[in-house]
Write an enzyme that holds these catalytic residues in place. Sequence first.
Site, PDB file in Angstrom:
ATOM      1  N   PRO A   1      26.749  25.817  28.524  1.00 43.25           N
ATOM      2  CA  PRO A   1      28.101  25.285  28.711  1.00 43.25           C
ATOM      3  C   PRO A   1      29.008  25.587  27.519  1.00 43.25           C
ATOM      4  O   PRO A   1      30.195  25.851  27.709  1.00 43.25           O
ATOM      5  CB  PRO A   1      27.863  23.785  28.868  1.00 43.25           C
ATOM      6  CG  PRO A   1      26.473  23.663  29.359  1.00 43.25           C
ATOM      7  CD  PRO A   1      25.715  24.785  28.718  1.00 43.25           C
TER       8      PRO A   1
ATOM      9  N   LEU B   1      28.003  19.927  25.134  1.00 46.08           N
ATOM     10  CA  LEU B   1      28.462  21.296  24.869  1.00 46.08           C
ATOM     11  C   LEU B   1      27.471  22.004  23.959  1.00 46.08           C
ATOM     12  O   LEU B   1      27.751  22.293  22.805  1.00 46.08           O
ATOM     13  CB  LEU B   1      29.865  21.295  24.259  1.00 46.08           C
ATOM     14  CG  LEU B   1      31.013  21.136  25.257  1.00 46.08           C
ATOM     15  CD1 LEU B   1      32.351  21.196  24.535  1.00 46.08           C
ATOM     16  CD2 LEU B   1      30.973  22.187  26.355  1.00 46.08           C
ATOM     17  N   HIS B   2      26.269  22.223  24.480  1.00 42.66           N
ATOM     18  CA  HIS B   2      25.282  23.039  23.785  1.00 42.66           C
ATOM     19  C   HIS B   2      25.068  24.261  24.664  1.00 42.66           C
ATOM     20  O   HIS B   2      25.550  24.325  25.768  1.00 42.66           O
ATOM     21  CB  HIS B   2      23.930  22.325  23.665  1.00 42.66           C
ATOM     22  CG  HIS B   2      24.009  20.990  22.999  1.00 42.66           C
ATOM     23  ND1 HIS B   2      23.009  20.068  23.090  1.00 42.66           N
ATOM     24  CD2 HIS B   2      24.972  20.428  22.240  1.00 42.66           C
ATOM     25  CE1 HIS B   2      23.346  19.005  22.406  1.00 42.66           C
ATOM     26  NE2 HIS B   2      24.536  19.192  21.889  1.00 42.66           N
ATOM     27  N   ALA B   3      24.249  25.175  24.161  1.00 43.83           N
ATOM     28  CA  ALA B   3      23.717  26.255  24.974  1.00 43.83           C
ATOM     29  C   ALA B   3      24.760  26.876  25.905  1.00 43.83           C
ATOM     30  O   ALA B   3      25.867  27.218  25.483  1.00 43.83           O
ATOM     31  CB  ALA B   3      22.511  25.760  25.765  1.00 43.83           C
TER      32      ALA B   3
END
Lengths: 552, 90
Positions: B19, B15-17
């Site tokens: 997403p 769950l970076h960037a």
Amino acid sequence: MSELSGIGVGRGIATGPVARMSPPPPAPEDQPSELSLEDETQRVKEAVAAVAAELDERGRAVGGTAKDVLEAQAMMAQDPTLEESVQARLKAGKTGEFAVYEAFAEFRETLEQLGGYLGERASDLSDVAQRVIASLRGVPAPGIPDPGHPFILVAEDLAPADTALLDLEKVQALITIQGGPTSHTAILARENSITAIVGVADAAELTEGEQVIVDAVAGTVFTEPTEEQLSDAESRRAAREAEAAAPVTPGALADGTSVPLLANLGSPKGTAEAVELGAEGVGLFRTEFLFLSADEAPSVEQQRESYQQLLEAFPGKKVVVRALDAGADKPLSFLNDQPEENPALGLRGLRALMANEAILKDQLTALAQAQENTEADLWVMAPMVSTVEEAEQFTALAKEHGLATAGVMVEVPSIALMADELMPRTDFASIGTNDLTQYTMAADRLLGSVATLQDPWHPAVLRLIRQVGAAGIDSGKPVGVCGEAAADPLLAVVLVGLGVNTLSMAPAALADVRAELKLHTIEEAKSIAEAALTAATAAQARESALKAAQRS
Amino acid sequence: MSSTRTVTVASSQGLHARPAKLFVEAAQSAGSDVTIAKGEKSVNAASILGVLSLGVEKGDEVLLTAEGENEEQTLDSLETFLKTDHDEAS
């Protein structure tokens, strides 16, 4: 007239008025607020809403991946957790500016503590904070200027979020005060063929609107140019444009020595552009795109279709396909789901494929089938090879599957050092300079804090390349380079002087490299390479090579 | 009352960037208040900074808690979201 020097990127020349990137505003001071809590709250609310609306607006205007970055920034501005943190500070009697400054700084620290890779998000957050503070103060937001006409951008350095917003139609050239040849700015300029000079320490003196000439070949910014100099620069710019528009010729040195120029591609989508820009084949086709969005490996049939689409674009030409290179920065659960302390040193590349041989065999089968149906000259290579045994195993396996030409990538110093034993046992070598530099310098290529070590000009890297080049000549086997280094025109000449036969790069970089190669003979390339090899540091290697190149 | 659900994250970048942004958008549009927790740390799922600060990687287990209207429905849609890989191939 005066001259400011730095490191030129590419071979461009441009003229135009300077527009400076506004420096970040000074941090607000911690003074007690003179407004009521309600008034401060209202001010912050309005500033945040205005900034979020502007970011969303710009996101809509640019589209693509930049849109996501900007929309995420708009969300950060309006983040409920952040709002609570700002509110708590306002209740304690702080000004809106200071409350925003402190609350954002606190979150920035949290993100930074999570590790180097979240650093980009942390700088996004700082950018949002500066925008909100500027809005509270009623001053224009810092960032890329928009004077409404073509300009030459002068900045301390450019962050990824800045470059996402660059209007390439308006920006004639980039000048940065900081940054080296491998900085984000340099890479962006190279990929988009923008004239740029980085590391111009004296660029701080340039004033808004002043006319300058930016000459990347000389690595010089000329201020207060005369009419004559301006028209000279203009005709050089026009000549270069005509050169780029002229029918492309195969890559060759001044004496006619052939140096095929190939394209690096990440999916079959880029083939048309590569052919148009004169790619004489593909030197690196990455196959990860087929696997990254999948929970399990794609079928032989699915893979064959994609490979065939690629090969059909290059009838009679060489196409080098790299077997799946997973691990480290691109993990795939079906290959390796064990968490690793040091993924760059873990089960990746060929190591992961050998541990999951069925996946490698499927890929080789699909490639062999695609080859049957098309006219291209298909070569396959293994990523992240460390030992001669690995090279032998991969070469044998590829041949068993009916693939005529199988080689390995040289990215690990151990295999570069063993090049004389390696070359007789495989068909070719392709040097991946990005990883070779990372492993030679022991500097994570994704980590900004050690980015200065990630420089392929380092003589340690050049010496390894020389060993591979020499082994290629002794064995009569081809040695190519696919990596950022091949896209740097002067370094490309050095590579050829070290014994490299083909250069593969992002298609946009082909024109500049093609033009630079034409200026030197093979003997000259060898002496330019020698000059770089005998330097003590990366900066000296570049400087010595440049001096040697100007003599030739 | 509240409902909970444990989900394993599928996106290759965790769950970076992008997403993370899409997940927060989904949580914001849900009818109920949602929290997401990894290990001991629990944050408001409508807060992108909170979600980023969890540092969720692919394969991590997270605990979703919804409170308010349509709890189960909210959890269903967020679970589907997390189980999908949102990273485009590059």
